[in-house]
Scaffold this motif. Sequence first.
Motif, mmCIF file in Angstrom:
data_model
loop_
_atom_site.group_PDB
_atom_site.id
_atom_site.type_symbol
_atom_site.label_atom_id
_atom_site.label_comp_id
_atom_site.label_asym_id
_atom_site.label_seq_id
_atom_site.Cartn_x
_atom_site.Cartn_y
_atom_site.Cartn_z
ATOM 1 N N SER A 168 0.827 -1.201 0.000
ATOM 2 C CA SER A 168 0.000 0.000 0.000
ATOM 3 C C SER A 168 0.863 1.254 0.000
ATOM 4 C CB SER A 168 -0.959 -0.002 1.196
ATOM 5 O OG SER A 168 -0.236 0.064 2.409
ATOM 6 N N GLU A 169 2.039 1.212 0.625
ATOM 7 C CA GLU A 169 2.950 2.362 0.584
ATOM 8 C C GLU A 169 3.433 2.617 -0.831
ATOM 9 O OE1 GLU A 169 6.234 2.106 3.224
ATOM 10 O OE2 GLU A 169 4.988 2.107 5.006
ATOM 11 N N GLN A 170 3.732 1.556 -1.557
ATOM 12 C CA GLN A 170 4.193 1.724 -2.931
ATOM 13 C C GLN A 170 3.102 2.334 -3.792
ATOM 14 O OE1 GLN A 170 5.575 -2.156 -4.106
ATOM 15 N NE2 GLN A 170 7.695 -1.563 -3.760
ATOM 16 N N ARG A 171 1.849 1.957 -3.580
ATOM 17 C CA ARG A 171 0.758 2.530 -4.361
ATOM 18 C C ARG A 171 0.623 4.025 -4.082
ATOM 19 N NH1 ARG A 171 -3.079 -0.763 -2.196
ATOM 20 N NH2 ARG A 171 -2.075 -2.743 -2.386
ATOM 21 N N ARG A 172 0.798 4.423 -2.842
ATOM 22 C CA ARG A 172 0.674 5.837 -2.500
ATOM 23 C C ARG A 172 1.800 6.674 -3.082
ATOM 24 N NH1 ARG A 172 0.307 5.495 3.547
ATOM 25 N NH2 ARG A 172 -0.098 3.315 3.326
ATOM 26 N N LYS A 173 2.957 6.071 -3.361
ATOM 27 C CA LYS A 173 4.081 6.815 -3.899
ATOM 28 C C LYS A 173 4.017 6.942 -5.416
ATOM 29 C CE LYS A 173 7.383 5.840 -0.270
ATOM 30 N NZ LYS A 173 8.685 5.284 0.046
ATOM 31 N N ARG A 209 2.829 8.237 -9.217
ATOM 32 C CA ARG A 209 2.830 9.584 -9.774
ATOM 33 C C ARG A 209 1.444 10.190 -9.658
ATOM 34 N NH1 ARG A 209 5.064 9.493 -15.543
ATOM 35 N NH2 ARG A 209 3.435 7.958 -15.776
ATOM 36 N N LYS A 210 1.414 11.489 -9.438
ATOM 37 C CA LYS A 210 0.128 12.167 -9.380
ATOM 38 C C LYS A 210 0.310 13.630 -9.738
ATOM 39 C CE LYS A 210 -0.098 13.620 -4.576
ATOM 40 N NZ LYS A 210 -0.898 13.638 -3.373
ATOM 41 N N ILE A 211 -0.793 14.241 -10.096
ATOM 42 C CA ILE A 211 -0.848 15.669 -10.370
ATOM 43 C C ILE A 211 -1.813 16.264 -9.358
ATOM 44 C CG2 ILE A 211 -1.540 17.438 -12.025
ATOM 45 C CD1 ILE A 211 -1.003 15.289 -14.226
ATOM 46 N N GLU A 264 1.105 20.607 -9.259
ATOM 47 C CA GLU A 264 2.331 19.941 -8.820
ATOM 48 C C GLU A 264 2.305 18.521 -9.355
ATOM 49 O OE1 GLU A 264 2.665 20.249 -4.570
ATOM 50 O OE2 GLU A 264 3.222 22.374 -4.689
ATOM 51 N N PHE A 265 3.420 18.124 -9.958
ATOM 52 C CA PHE A 265 3.564 16.790 -10.539
ATOM 53 C C PHE A 265 4.570 16.033 -9.684
ATOM 54 C CE2 PHE A 265 6.085 14.163 -13.612
ATOM 55 C CZ PHE A 265 5.146 13.180 -13.779
ATOM 56 N N ARG A 266 4.144 14.901 -9.122
ATOM 57 C CA ARG A 266 5.065 14.075 -8.336
ATOM 58 C C ARG A 266 5.516 12.911 -9.195
ATOM 59 N NH1 ARG A 266 2.705 11.690 -3.161
ATOM 60 N NH2 ARG A 266 2.140 9.988 -4.522
ATOM 61 N N ASP A 267 6.828 12.792 -9.361
ATOM 62 C CA ASP A 267 7.360 11.726 -10.211
ATOM 63 C C ASP A 267 7.495 10.426 -9.419
ATOM 64 O OD1 ASP A 267 9.751 11.926 -8.748
ATOM 65 O OD2 ASP A 267 10.808 13.007 -10.326
ATOM 66 N N ARG A 268 8.035 9.395 -10.068
ATOM 67 C CA ARG A 268 8.112 8.060 -9.463
ATOM 68 C C ARG A 268 8.993 8.020 -8.222
ATOM 69 N NH1 ARG A 268 8.329 7.023 -15.076
ATOM 70 N NH2 ARG A 268 6.512 5.864 -15.767
ATOM 71 N N LYS A 269 9.993 8.894 -8.155
ATOM 72 C CA LYS A 269 10.897 8.902 -7.002
ATOM 73 C C LYS A 269 10.407 9.813 -5.888
ATOM 74 C CE LYS A 269 15.065 7.472 -9.325
ATOM 75 N NZ LYS A 269 16.454 7.753 -9.575
ATOM 76 N N ALA A 327 9.715 17.313 -18.196
ATOM 77 C CA ALA A 327 9.534 16.066 -18.954
ATOM 78 C C ALA A 327 10.849 15.297 -19.074
ATOM 79 C CB ALA A 327 8.975 16.384 -20.343
ATOM 80 N N LEU A 328 11.950 15.995 -19.215
ATOM 81 C CA LEU A 328 13.240 15.326 -19.395
ATOM 82 C C LEU A 328 13.852 14.841 -18.096
ATOM 83 C CD1 LEU A 328 14.896 17.617 -22.079
ATOM 84 C CD2 LEU A 328 13.952 15.332 -22.399
ATOM 85 N N PHE A 329 13.686 15.608 -17.011
ATOM 86 C CA PHE A 329 14.398 15.280 -15.775
ATOM 87 C C PHE A 329 13.561 14.592 -14.716
ATOM 88 C CE2 PHE A 329 16.887 18.860 -17.550
ATOM 89 C CZ PHE A 329 18.057 18.148 -17.775
ATOM 90 N N ALA A 330 12.264 14.546 -14.862
ATOM 91 C CA ALA A 330 11.425 13.832 -13.899
ATOM 92 C C ALA A 330 11.622 12.326 -14.080
ATOM 93 C CB ALA A 330 9.964 14.204 -14.073
ATOM 94 N N ASP A 331 11.687 11.629 -12.972
ATOM 95 C CA ASP A 331 11.874 10.162 -13.028
ATOM 96 C C ASP A 331 10.569 9.445 -12.925
ATOM 97 O OD1 ASP A 331 14.677 10.198 -13.222
ATOM 98 O OD2 ASP A 331 14.836 10.529 -11.062
#
Length: 87
Positions: free
Chosen positions: A9-14, A16-18, A59-64, A83-87
């Motif tokens: 469940s922690e992994q799901r919460r992490k 990506r989201k806007i 705010e865009f949260r990337d995979r990391k 777009a280029l630097f977000a993981d």
Amino acid sequence: MSADQHHGSEQRRKGRKISLFNGHEKLSDIGVPKTESNHAALRRAVHELHRSPILTHAEFRDRKGKTWTIPRSASFFKRLQIALFAD
């Protein structure tokens, strides 16, 4: 709840989201599927900013877990940088 279920469940919460904001007030969150590219997610965020006049930024949260702020007036170069630097 077992440790494996809790970790899952922690992994799901992490994921990506806007998040869409009016000043400091968060109005809503949009989930971003794992299969969607950063470019497509940013395009969706910019579309939402242009669609709703009360939104000041997104705010865009990337995979990391890094958060990128996208102002309403974001230039092409700012969107390209994210777009280029977000993981």
